[in-house]
Design a protein around this motif. Structure first.
Motif, PDB file in Angstrom:
ATOM      1  N   TRP A   1       0.841  -1.205   0.000  1.00 21.94           N
ATOM      2  CA  TRP A   1       0.000   0.000   0.000  1.00 21.94           C
ATOM      3  C   TRP A   1       0.876   1.255   0.000  1.00 21.94           C
ATOM      4  O   TRP A   1       0.609   2.212  -0.715  1.00 21.94           O
ATOM      5  CB  TRP A   1      -0.903  -0.003   1.228  1.00 21.94           C
ATOM      6  CG  TRP A   1      -1.720   1.242   1.395  1.00 21.94           C
ATOM      7  CD1 TRP A   1      -2.971   1.475   0.899  1.00 21.94           C
ATOM      8  CD2 TRP A   1      -1.337   2.426   2.114  1.00 21.94           C
ATOM      9  NE1 TRP A   1      -3.390   2.739   1.258  1.00 21.94           N
ATOM     10  CE2 TRP A   1      -2.410   3.338   2.000  1.00 21.94           C
ATOM     11  CE3 TRP A   1      -0.199   2.790   2.825  1.00 21.94           C
ATOM     12  CZ2 TRP A   1      -2.371   4.598   2.586  1.00 21.94           C
ATOM     13  CZ3 TRP A   1      -0.156   4.052   3.411  1.00 21.94           C
ATOM     14  CH2 TRP A   1      -1.234   4.933   3.291  1.00 21.94           C
TER      15      TRP A   1
ATOM     16  N   LEU B   1      -7.224   0.102  -1.814  1.00 19.35           N
ATOM     17  CA  LEU B   1      -6.677  -0.855  -0.855  1.00 19.35           C
ATOM     18  C   LEU B   1      -7.016  -0.486   0.589  1.00 19.35           C
ATOM     19  O   LEU B   1      -7.166  -1.369   1.443  1.00 19.35           O
ATOM     20  CB  LEU B   1      -5.151  -0.943  -1.006  1.00 19.35           C
ATOM     21  CG  LEU B   1      -4.625  -1.757  -2.175  1.00 19.35           C
ATOM     22  CD1 LEU B   1      -3.133  -1.517  -2.367  1.00 19.35           C
ATOM     23  CD2 LEU B   1      -4.902  -3.250  -1.956  1.00 19.35           C
ATOM     24  N   THR B   2      -7.148   0.803   0.869  1.00 19.46           N
ATOM     25  CA  THR B   2      -7.413   1.244   2.246  1.00 19.46           C
ATOM     26  C   THR B   2      -8.684   0.628   2.825  1.00 19.46           C
ATOM     27  O   THR B   2      -8.657   0.091   3.942  1.00 19.46           O
ATOM     28  CB  THR B   2      -7.481   2.780   2.319  1.00 19.46           C
ATOM     29  OG1 THR B   2      -6.222   3.326   1.903  1.00 19.46           O
ATOM     30  CG2 THR B   2      -7.783   3.242   3.736  1.00 19.46           C
TER      31      THR B   2
ATOM     32  N   GLN C   1      -4.066   3.074  -3.658  1.00 17.61           N
ATOM     33  CA  GLN C   1      -4.140   3.236  -2.207  1.00 17.61           C
ATOM     34  C   GLN C   1      -5.576   3.477  -1.756  1.00 17.61           C
ATOM     35  O   GLN C   1      -6.024   2.929  -0.743  1.00 17.61           O
ATOM     36  CB  GLN C   1      -3.254   4.393  -1.753  1.00 17.61           C
ATOM     37  CG  GLN C   1      -1.773   4.094  -1.773  1.00 17.61           C
ATOM     38  CD  GLN C   1      -0.939   5.242  -1.227  1.00 17.61           C
ATOM     39  OE1 GLN C   1      -1.413   6.375  -1.142  1.00 17.61           O
ATOM     40  NE2 GLN C   1       0.306   4.961  -0.866  1.00 17.61           N
TER      41      GLN C   1
END
Length: 380
Positions: free
Chosen positions: A75, A86-87, A83
């Motif tokens: 990440w 993915l967060t 990002q």
């Protein structure tokens, strides 16, 4: 020269660089877990007692921790759009991961508690992203999913089901990690075909992190995925499928489901056969598809090999079946009817092979499902 420049551009892409960081970090952390097991083994070891267990030596079962930490490293190296995607996966996956790791360490977290935790991860992912399944390409059900409450509840159940299905197939070295890696790559192929490059990159990063674990788990089983790892990977697979469907209207829901046809069919069929035998759905046994493949075929094909080696052969053999599903899904993802037909064919094929292993002769999968004689117990 143009081809060389093109290849250089591919390998220099931010997505592949983030994936490389995820692979290396996960692998290194897995090795560290193995090297330091004398310090944490009192808490993290998976011992050999249990009817469904095939390993022959106590082994750390916290492989999910390096995978999640490797994903955090990836990440940090990913571009902003990846990002952002993915967060929510990292944060929403925490309930499934934490309850799974708690079971790995304490051995006291019930099946229902873990199922509810995976469903909570699905709810948390919806709350963070506002994504939930609005269609499954089934008439009537799609109308029901136009209501937000129904959509969110259905999504939570679907996420919980897929997460638990990965846990169920996690029976041999390399099985769940091979299957999951191929599934993430399959989702990446479909996303790339429809121009969703961000989701394709995220899928490749997830595949790389799981693949980093694979090389410590297979072939010698130095580290196990554990419930924390299997539930987190299962949640991530389910959520990538949700994103693929909701972000890309041209992708059939059956194509996304097809990629995970093996674990989904396994969990549904396991519930069915245990209900036929009037057993609890969570009752452990050695009648899973992968267990029978080892006992019926791999043990006969490789009689002189140690049991641990046969376990590893079975793992990659069964996990590799997902390659067929992933390629098929990539080919027919734009057609709901074709996707549904191929999904049904693969699921019935699973049942047909299972029936062959139990009855020792080929028969119709529908006949096997509708007329089930009492199966003889299979010896280890």
């Amino acid at each position: 020269m143009n081809t060389l420049h093109a290849l250089q551009g591919v390998f220099q892409s931010p997505a592949l660089q983030a994936a490389a960081w995820g692979f290396v970090s996960t692998f290194a952390l897995c090795v560290l877990m193995v090297i330091t097991k004398r310090w944490h083994g009192a808490l993290t070891m998976d011992f050999t007692d249990g009817v469904q267990k095939f390993h022959t030596a106590p082994t750390p079962r916290v492989g999910g921790i390096p995978i999640v930490l490797g994903l955090v490293v990836a990440w940090g190296k990913a571009p902003a759009d990846m990002q952002a995607m993915l967060t929510p996966i990292l944060f929403a996956g925490l309930p499934a991961f934490i309850f799974g790791v708690a079971e790995d360490i304490t051995k006291r977290v019930g099946v229902m508690q873990r199922l509810l935790a995976t469903m909570a991860s699905g709810l948390l992912a919806w709350w963070i992203t506002d994504y939930s399944l609005s269609r499954v390409d089934i008439w009537g059900v799609d109308w029901l999913l136009t209501f937000t409450l129904a959509s969110v509840i259905f999504t939570a159940f679907a996420v919980g089901g897929v997460a638990n299905s990965i846990n169920i197939i996690d029976g041999f070295n390399g099985l769940a990690s091979t299957m999951s890696t191929l599934a993430f790559v399959g989702y990446a192929m479909i996303a790339w075909q429809v121009g969703d490059n961000t989701l394709a990159g995220v899928s490749l990063v997830l595949a790389a992190c799981v693949w980093g674990f694979f090389w410590v788990n297979w072939p010698f089983g130095k580290l196990f995925l554990g419930d924390g790892g299997s539930y987190f990977i299962g949640f991530a697979l389910a959520w990538v499928a949700v994103l693929l469907i909701e972000r890309n209207p041209s992708v059939s829901a059956f194509a996304a489901l097809m990629v995970c046809v093996h674990p989904v069919t396994e969990v549904l069929f396991s519930i069915y056969r245990r209900r036929i035998k009037q057993l609890h759905p969570g009752h452990p046994d050695r009648l899973h598809f992968h267990s029978l493949v080892k006992q019926r075929y791999v043990r006969r094909w490789f009689p002189s090999l140690p049991s641990a080696v046969r376990n590893s052969i079975t793992g990659v053999l069964i996990g590799g079946m997902t390659l067929t599903a992933a390629v098929a899904a990539a080919l027919v993802h734009s057609s709901p009817w074709l996707s549904a037909a191929v999904f049904a064919a693969l699921a019935l094929g699973y049942v047909a092979v299972y029936a062959r292993m139990v009855r020792h002769h080929w028969c119709s999968p529908l006949q096997f499902l509708l007329v089930k004689p009492a199966a003889k117990p299979v010896r280890a």
